[in-house]
Structures are given as structure tokens and as C-alpha cells.
Design an enzyme around this catalytic site. Structure first.
Site, PDB file in Angstrom:
ATOM      1  N   LYS A 180       1.479   9.853  -5.154  1.00 53.48           N
ATOM      2  CA  LYS A 180       1.975  11.190  -4.841  1.00 53.48           C
ATOM      3  C   LYS A 180       2.962  11.662  -5.906  1.00 53.48           C
ATOM      4  O   LYS A 180       2.954  12.833  -6.306  1.00 53.48           O
ATOM      5  CB  LYS A 180       2.653  11.198  -3.471  1.00 53.48           C
ATOM      6  CG  LYS A 180       1.725  10.900  -2.301  1.00 53.48           C
ATOM      7  CD  LYS A 180       0.624  11.926  -2.137  1.00 53.48           C
ATOM      8  CE  LYS A 180       1.077  13.204  -1.492  1.00 53.48           C
ATOM      9  NZ  LYS A 180      -0.061  14.121  -1.224  1.00 53.48           N
ATOM     10  N   ILE A 222       0.827  -1.208   0.000  1.00 53.26           N
ATOM     11  CA  ILE A 222       0.000   0.000   0.000  1.00 53.26           C
ATOM     12  C   ILE A 222       0.863   1.260   0.000  1.00 53.26           C
ATOM     13  O   ILE A 222       0.574   2.227  -0.717  1.00 53.26           O
ATOM     14  CB  ILE A 222      -0.952   0.003   1.216  1.00 53.26           C
ATOM     15  CG1 ILE A 222      -1.983  -1.126   1.098  1.00 53.26           C
ATOM     16  CG2 ILE A 222      -1.665   1.349   1.335  1.00 53.26           C
ATOM     17  CD1 ILE A 222      -2.934  -0.977  -0.064  1.00 53.26           C
ATOM     18  N   VAL A 273       2.126   1.998  -3.426  1.00 55.61           N
ATOM     19  CA  VAL A 273       1.067   2.600  -4.246  1.00 55.61           C
ATOM     20  C   VAL A 273       0.931   4.084  -3.904  1.00 55.61           C
ATOM     21  O   VAL A 273       0.768   4.943  -4.788  1.00 55.61           O
ATOM     22  CB  VAL A 273      -0.265   1.868  -4.033  1.00 55.61           C
ATOM     23  CG1 VAL A 273      -1.399   2.552  -4.803  1.00 55.61           C
ATOM     24  CG2 VAL A 273      -0.147   0.412  -4.455  1.00 55.61           C
ATOM     25  N   TYR A 274       1.005   4.382  -2.612  1.00 53.78           N
ATOM     26  CA  TYR A 274       0.910   5.771  -2.145  1.00 53.78           C
ATOM     27  C   TYR A 274       2.032   6.625  -2.726  1.00 53.78           C
ATOM     28  O   TYR A 274       1.786   7.734  -3.236  1.00 53.78           O
ATOM     29  CB  TYR A 274       0.957   5.784  -0.618  1.00 53.78           C
ATOM     30  CG  TYR A 274       1.168   7.134   0.011  1.00 53.78           C
ATOM     31  CD1 TYR A 274       0.128   8.060   0.064  1.00 53.78           C
ATOM     32  CD2 TYR A 274       2.390   7.474   0.567  1.00 53.78           C
ATOM     33  CE1 TYR A 274       0.310   9.307   0.651  1.00 53.78           C
ATOM     34  CE2 TYR A 274       2.589   8.709   1.156  1.00 53.78           C
ATOM     35  CZ  TYR A 274       1.548   9.629   1.195  1.00 53.78           C
ATOM     36  OH  TYR A 274       1.740  10.855   1.763  1.00 53.78           O
ATOM     37  N   LEU A 275       3.261   6.129  -2.671  1.00 55.26           N
ATOM     38  CA  LEU A 275       4.391   6.907  -3.177  1.00 55.26           C
ATOM     39  C   LEU A 275       4.283   7.123  -4.678  1.00 55.26           C
ATOM     40  O   LEU A 275       4.645   8.194  -5.187  1.00 55.26           O
ATOM     41  CB  LEU A 275       5.707   6.224  -2.826  1.00 55.26           C
ATOM     42  CG  LEU A 275       6.087   6.228  -1.340  1.00 55.26           C
ATOM     43  CD1 LEU A 275       7.386   5.472  -1.115  1.00 55.26           C
ATOM     44  CD2 LEU A 275       6.211   7.654  -0.800  1.00 55.26           C
TER      45      LEU A 275
END
Length: 240
Positions: free
Chosen positions: A155, A147, A150-152
Site C-alpha cells: 500500500k 503478511i 507485506v500489505y503495508l
């Protein structure tokens, strides 16, 4: 020009680097921990600030911080709907996030898509000054399936999109490990700082300075705790 145009011209008149009657800043993710701190700082210095929130029950917290609550879901709103809330603002700050408990889908719909939407809306509304709260390590090419990976990527993709908008005077802020420690007012703000912690208080203080320092436009900055007072750190990267 009309009365509204005259009022805008007067409000935007610059005196000693600050607007005469204060800036108007609209913050996406207005109920977030950093955003609430930023709203208090901007309101305390006499600026006008509005925070976009998803839930009406969050409105009282914004009013307590000195901000005008604007209820609007950035995951379902159109560019024109967001632009209407941005019209007349001097600056826009994207501080929204899906949060640590969210799944991969909301990393895409909030951390990426909502940031893109907010940037497009700022362009439509004619709001040039745009500050986005990103994350250290954000990279559209980041590898991995967890997760946080995916976040990085989300962003990083949002940052890349904002960088491509010539109609915005953007600054990207990438804080290190966020903490709830009391702010010290001492930071390290550079293109590359290396990893480290940073209190949310100090992130908000840096954002307040960045919003008011258009000479930082075009910069992607990392932020951790360090030796320099916030105002000195921001002036340094701005070339002052």
C-alpha cells in the site's frame, strides 16, 4: 468540439460546487464493502457511478446499489483496457484490495500493481481526480515478513507511486480499524489522527465528499471516528 465534447462540457459545468448533471465516478474494486456503500451514496445524490469487478456474478449487487457493473480483471488487464473504461469520467477511486485471506503475492498484484495500473490508466484517460483508499501505517519502507507487513509495504509503494504523478489531482485516504458498526457521520480527518476505529459507512461517506472536493488534492489523510460531521471535516482539511 463535436457533440460528445459539448456534452462533456455541459456535464462538467460547475454550479455551486457540483456538476449540473452529476459527476461520473469509476471505482476499482466495485464489489468491495466500502465500494458498494460508496456506490449507493453517489447514486443516491444523482451521480453516475461505475464499479470495476472481477466476476460477472457480482454485477447484480452493483446494479442494486445503483452502479453500472464493469467486468474487468485488474490483475491481467492492460493500461489501455482500463483507460477505455475510465474515459469520460470525472473521478476515479481505487478501493480494490486482495483481502485479508490472500497471500503475499496478491498483496503485490492487487494492493500495489493494480493501484499503479489504475493510476496510469487514469492519466491515459485524462481523468485528473483520483482518490485511493490506503491503510493507516502504509509505508514502502515498512519492516517485517508477516503478511500484514507485506500489505503495508504494498500500500505504501502504491501511495508513493500515485504521489509522483503530476497528471493526477490525487488524495490518499488512510482509514483506521474498519468496523461494520452503523455509521455515525462523525469523524476525525487529519494528516495524522492516531489509531482508532472507523465504520465502513463513514469511510464511504468521506470518500463521497472527497471525490467532490478537489481542493483536497495533494493530501494524505488519516481517518477515524471523531467529533466532526463528515462535510465539516472534509471542508476543514480542504481549507474552507
Amino acid at each position: 468540439m463535436g457533440l460528445r465534447g459539448v456534452a462533456e462540457a455541459v456535464r462538467r459545468t460547475v454550479l455551486s460546487g457540483r456538476t449540473v448533471e452529476g459527476m461520473r465516478t469509476v471505482i476499482a474494486g466495485g464489489h468491495g464493502q466500502i465500494a458498494l456503500r460508496l456506490e449507493r451514496l453517489l447514486a443516491a445524490r444523482g451521480d453516475e457511478v461505475a464499479g470495476i469487478i472481477r466476476k460477472a456474478e457480482q454485477a447484480d449487487d452493483l446494479r442494486e446499489a445503483g452502479a453500472e457493473p464493469v467486468v474487468l480483471d485488474l490483475e491481467s488487464a492492460s493500461v489501455d483496457e482500463v483507460a477505455e473504461r475510465l474515459r469520460g469520467a470525472d473521478a476515479a477511486v481505487f478501493a480494490a484490495g486482495a483481502g485479508p485471506g490472500s497471500g503475499a503475492a496478491r498483496k503485490d498484484t492487487v494492493d500495489k500493481a493494480a493501484a499503479v495500473l489504475f493510476a496510469d490508466a487514469a492519466v491515459t484517460a485524462g481523468v485528473r481526480r483520483f482518490v485511493i483508499v490506503s491503510s493507516m501505517g502504509a509505508d514502502p519502507q515498512h519492516q517485517g515478513d508477516e503478511i500484514f507487513d507485506v500489505y503495508l509495504r504494498a500500500k505504501g509503494e502504491a501511495d508513493a507511486y500515485v504521489r509522483g504523478l503530476d497528471a493526477l489531482d490525487w488524495t490518499i485516504l488512510r482509514p483506521g480499524q474498519l468496523t461494520d458498526d452503523a455509521g455515525t457521520g462523525l469523524v476525525r480527518l487529519e494528516a495524522h489522527t492516531g489509531r482508532g476505529p472507523i465504520p465502513r459507512d463513514d469511510v464511504a461517506a468521506v470518500l463521497a465528499e472527497l471525490v467532490d472536493t478537489p481542493a483536497t488534492a495533494g493530501l494524505t489523510l488519516e481517518l477515524i471516528s471523531g467529533p466532526a460531521p463528515v462535510s465539516v471535516a472534509v471542508k476543514s482539511v480542504a481549507g474552507n
